[in-house]
Every structure is written in structure tokens, then in C-alpha cells.
Design an enzyme around this catalytic site. Structure first.
Site, PDB file in Angstrom:
ATOM      1  CE1 TYR A  30     -23.599 -10.036  24.558  1.00  0.00           C
ATOM      2  CE2 TYR A  30     -23.037 -12.344  24.797  1.00  0.00           C
ATOM      3  CZ  TYR A  30     -23.302 -11.121  25.356  1.00  0.00           C
ATOM      4  OH  TYR A  30     -23.268 -10.975  26.717  1.00  0.00           O
TER       5      TYR A  30
ATOM      6  CB  CYS B 197     -12.979  -9.868  17.416  1.00  0.00           C
ATOM      7  SG  CYS B 197     -13.933  -8.726  18.436  1.00  0.00           S
TER       8      CYS B 197
ATOM      9  CB  CYS C  56      -0.915   0.002   1.218  1.00  0.00           C
ATOM     10  SG  CYS C  56      -2.013   1.431   1.289  1.00  0.00           S
TER      11      CYS C  56
END
Length: 548
Positions: A321, A414, A72
Site C-alpha cells: 500500500y 490511521c 478558529c
């Protein structure tokens, strides 16, 4: 050592996601955005007895792990994708190693080894959603739109060639920036709480190529919405996009916090959702629904969840969730029933529509906080899957989940630091890690998903004591009594746990106490919830309180 001074040292270790530690003189100093093995120059930011922090200035010597050239052009300025100097093989190895270090206390006790990390199917262009911020690259400079500058909360870097999103999304970013530079709208300044332009949120479906654009603004200035829509549609007309617009939205947000939320959302063009496909199932994704940001990676993640869940025939599964109900619907075809609980009402409505569209009739979705809703569900689960927010499970919700005493539970995280904290509580409640592995959903970054299978360890060892005191007369008149309702209310008031009548009866049986006569009537047709060790302990405390 002084605050503001520049020092040099080697990064000895890195904790999740990219917090490194450098030994400087006699202090262990925390530095973000580094890789283990780098020699770095840092500026001392904070000096406290137990908490020394510094800001990275320069990498003097690369780490042996750095064996790749960044792809990038924004690398170094942009605050994202800090792992580009490592090959993808090394990225996976580092992430898995960091998670294994966090989970080692729970793995070693049972001889469990971390499974090989699972790679994302795409290393680049994998994100289906990106949240860009308006701001300026330098104070007082021209309007910018992109990501926050590395180590900065306020400066924004233009990122028209971001490599982790599809080119359609960067084309929309560039078109939006040019339009509002010409319109002279101001960006929202977080400290002064003034300005108009806040965020640009773009979603793109990998299955259909549909694009959903959401421009987030305050109400402090007028925005030329018709002109904006026209400018975006020019991208379609000139064939600069591979996909097509499903919808263009305007969200008004006058809150003080720097989050994307809606006071009002207006559909400027098309509709307010896109369709995505995961493992053969269709999903409607609305502007504020939670959905995994890596669609191809989600398929790999949910395949692992399927493996961990195992046999589901005739089982009731709780998906807590649940977001837009992705996991629930993937498990539903091979389960008796799946119940999803999610606090975002919009996501629950989307989940219901998705389930109906997929022809699933054994899914139920409930809107509300898991902490409260879990007490209202009549069904008893055979297995529970949890995929909580980054901060993990609320301790009370975690205790309520354990109170079900399911044999197995799958935890998707996560943020492995939150997972490790919660595992300590699960372990105290009699659960042990049976399997653990990482699935990479975020290539080029330090983030990773972790999946853990927990099994409930039920004791099979008993000691029987036959004791009769020489003079048992003293017991007469001492024993107390209590109704089942009194025991239930006492346990709930004392410990915040609502025990079941069937559990009280089981503990009475353990203690050789008389049960009410009708307890076992119909037992052949009604499933009895087996009492857990933790709940049995609470019930015994109630017995003591009532002198039973």
C-alpha cells in the site's frame, strides 16, 4: 427513555476517534463529537437493545481536559477540529490514551509500554491538501463552499478562515465561492443527483509553495472555465498569495457517490502535479495520488518508521500500500531492494518518476491489489512495511503477508480500531508487538497515526519421541504418497494458501520423511524460505489427507 427526547449526562469515556458514552438511566448511550468528562445535553436518536445513540445538543459543563480557547471562528458550526477546546498537550495525552486502551491486550502480554506520543511540528496550518464541498448553509440559501456542518451530512458551512490550512488555500476558496455565486451555477444535490458543483480540492507544497487546484463538477451544466482560471490568476497578480499556481484542473465526475473521483480530468492551466520534499527526497504529487496530508508531520512519522525498521543493509523490503512510494524511497538508500505495491496506477507511475528523480535504482513499484499481486512477486522479503487504507488489511492479504514468515513487520495505521482487529490475527499467526507509538498528523481533531513493530516468535522447544510399535507390519500398504505439486494444489484449494516446495521439504524433514534427492542441491547459493508454524500445520494436514 424515548426517541426524540432530550437527556443530560456525563461523558464517561471516549473511543476512537470521538465517540463518547453517556450513562442515561439504565442505558449506555453513544454520542459523537464529545470529550471525556463533559456534561452534555443530547437528543435520543436511536433506541435498540444493544445500540442506543444520541445527538449532541449542548455542552452544559466543560471537561477538566478543556483548558484552551478555540482559535478558529468556525468552531462549533464546522464539523472538523472538534478538539480545539483542549491544549495541544492534552490532545496528545487523550489520543495516546485511547490508542493504548485499544492495544492493551497486545501490549500487556509482553510488558510493552506505549511510547510517548510524537507531536506534529505544526499545530495550525499543517494540511497540504483540503477537500472543500459545495452546498448551502440553510435549505434554499445562497451557495456555500467549505466543510460540512457539525452532525450534518448535507449542510455546508462557509470556512474562509479555516485555521488548519495555509492562507493561500482559504484565499482560493473565497475567490472560487464569489466567482460561482456570480455565475449562478448550482451545487450537486446528493439525494436528487442533480446540480453541477461538487468539490474544490486544493494542494499546496510546503517545500515550493506550489498550488494545485482541482474543481470537481458534473456534466449537467456548462462551467465558465476560462473565466474561473482568470479569476484565480488575479490572486497571483495582486500578490494575495505567498505561493504560486502550478496547475488548475477541471475534473468531471458524474458518479452517484459523494467521493472525489475522475471520469475525465482536464488541465486548464499549468500542469497536473506539484513537487514536495520529505527528508531530503523530492516527490511529485498528482491530483489523485495518496500523500500524507501533513508534510512536516510525515517527516516525523517516517523517522519513527526508520527507527522501527532498524538495520536494513542487504535486506529486501516490501512496502505494501505504498502510495507514491514515500516510505519505499526513504528506506531504499540503506536497503538492498524495496518493492512497493499500490492499487492506484497513477500513484505507481508517480512513484517510478519520483524514484528516478531521486536517483534510486533499487526501487520497484507494482500496480495492483496487494491481495493478488503478492502471489506474483518472485523475491522473498526480509522485512515488510504495511500502510493500509483506513479499513485495514483484507484477512486473506493479511494471511499471505504472514506466510512469508518475516522476522519483523512494521504496521502504520490511521485507524487504530482496524489495527487492533488485525493485531489479533497477527498474534494468532505467531507475531507479537515489540514496540508501539503514536505520531500526531491531525492536530485539533481526534485522529492520529499509530506505528507498531511486530516480531515473529519462533518456537525453540522440541520434544523428541522414539517409538516403535510391537507389530509394525500393519503399517505396510497403508501409507500414501503425493507429489509436491499435488500438495501445493491441495493446500491452495483447501486453505487458499500456496505453499512452497522448499517448505514441504522442511516439514518432511521435521516428520522424518524422505525428501526428493535434489532438494538441497545449490542450497549454498539459493536462499531457502524458512517454513512458519502456520504453514507447517497446513502441510501436515496435506500429509494426513494423502495418508503420508
Amino acid at each position: 427513555m424515548k426517541k426524540g427526547e432530550i437527556y443530560e449526562g456525563v461523558v464517561e469515556r471516549v473511543d476512537f476517534p470521538n465517540k463518547g458514552y453517556v450513562q442515561i438511566e439504565d442505558r449506555r448511550v453513544a454520542v459523537k463529537g464529545v470529550i471525556a468528562g463533559q456534561r452534555v445535553k443530547v437528543r435520543m436518536k436511536r433506541l435498540r437493545r444493544e445500540n442506543a445513540q444520541a445527538t449532541l445538543i449542548e455542552v452544559v459543563e466543560p471537561s477538566p481536559l478543556e483548558d484552551a480557547t478555540p482559535v478558529c471562528p468556525h468552531f462549533g458550526n464546522c464539523g472538523g477540529c472538534s478538539a480545539q477546546t483542549m491544549s495541544y498537550t492534552n490532545q496528545l495525552r487523550v489520543k495516546s490514551g485511547i490508542v493504548e486502551d485499544l492495544l492493551r491486550p497486545f501490549l500487556n502480554k509482553n510488558g510493552v509500554c506505549m511510547e510517548e506520543p510524537v507531536a506534529s511540528p505544526l499545530e495550525w496550518g499543517y494540511r497540504n491538501k483540503m477537500e472543500f464541498s459545495f452546498g448551502d448553509e440553510v435549505k434554499g440559501g445562497e451557495l456555500a463552499l467549505g466543510m460540512h456542518r457539525k452532525n450534518s451530512t448535507y449542510d455546508v458551512v462557509n470556512t474562509p478562515q479555516c485555521q488548519i490550512v495555509h492562507s493561500d488555500m482559504t484565499a482560493i476558496l473565497s475567490k472560487t465561492l464569489v466567482f460561482f455565486q456570480q455565475q449562478k451555477n448550482s451545487f450537486y444535490r446528493k439525494m436528487q443527483h442533480t446540480g453541477c458543483l461538487r468539490h474544490l480540492v486544493v494542494r499546496r507544497s510546503f517545500a515550493t509553495g506550489e498550488l494545485l487546484v482541482n474543481l470537481v463538477v458534473t456534466t449537467q451544466e456548462e462551467v465558465d472555465t476560462q473565466g474561473y482560471v482568470k479569476s484565480l490568476l488575479e490572486l497571483e497578480e495582486s500578490h494575495e498569495l505567498q505561493g504560486q499556481f502550478a496547475g488548475i484542473l477541471l475534473t468531471k465526475n458524474d458518479s452517484l457517490s459523494d467521493t472525489v473521483q475522475s471520469d475525465e480530468t482536464i488541465v486548464l492551466y499549468g500542469r497536473d502535479f506539484i513537487q514536495e520534499q520529505i527528508l531530503g527526497l523530492q516527490f511529485k504529487i498528482s491530483p489523485f495520488s495518496f500523500f500524507q496530508t501533513n508534510s512536516k508531520g510525515a517527516e516525523v512519522l517516517y523517522e519513527k518508521v526508520r527507527q522501527y525498521v532498524g538495520e536494513t543493509k542487504n535486506k529486501v523490503i516490501f512496502d505494501l500500500y505504498s502510495g507514491t512510494g514515500t516510505i519505499a524511497q526513504i528506506l531504499a538508500p540503506v536497503a538492498k531492494k524495496v518493492i512497493g505495491v499500490e492499487i492506484v496506477a497513477e500513484a505507481v507511475e508517480a512513484a517510478k518518476v519520483n524514484a528516478e528523480g531521486n536517483g534510486l535504482t533499487n526501487c520497484e513499484f507494482i500496480a495492483g491489489d496487494v491481495l493478488k499481486v503478492i502471489d506474483e512477486i518472485e523475491e522473498t522479503p526480509d522485512m515488510i512495511v504495511v500502510d493500509p487504507p483506513r479499513d485495514g488489511l483484507h484477512p486473506v492479504a493479511l494471511q499471505k503477508i504472514m506466510n512469508y514468515g518475516v522476522d519483523q513487520l512494521v504496521y502504520i495505521s490511521c485507524k487504530p480500531t482496524s489495527l487492533a482487529r488485525d493485531l489479533a490475527l497477527f498474534e494468532a499467526g505467531g507475531y507479537e508487538v515489540e514496540r508501539a507509538g503514536c505520531v500526531d498528523m491531525f492536530p485539533q481533531t481526534g485522529h492520529v497515526e499509530t506505528v507498531v513493530l511486530l516480531s515473529h516468535q519462533k518456537s525453540t522447544e522440541y520434544i523428541y519421541v522414539d517409538y516403535e510399535p510391537e507389530n509394525a507390519d500393519y503399517l505396510k500398504g497403508i501409507a500414501g504418497s503425493a507429489t509436491y505439486r499435488e500438495i501445493i494444489e491441495w493446500s491452495q484449494n483447501k486453505y487458499g494458501v500456496k505453499v512452497r516446495s522448499s517448505e514441504i521439504a522442511q516439514v518432511k524433514d521435521m516428520c522424518g520423511m524422505e525428501k526428493r534427492e535434489n532438494y538441497n542441491l545449490g542450497a549454498e547459493v539459493h536462499r531457502v524460505h524458512k517454513v512458519t508454524a502456520e504453514r507447517a500445520k497446513l502441510i501436515k494436514e496435506a500429509f494426513k489427507h494423502f495418508r503420508m
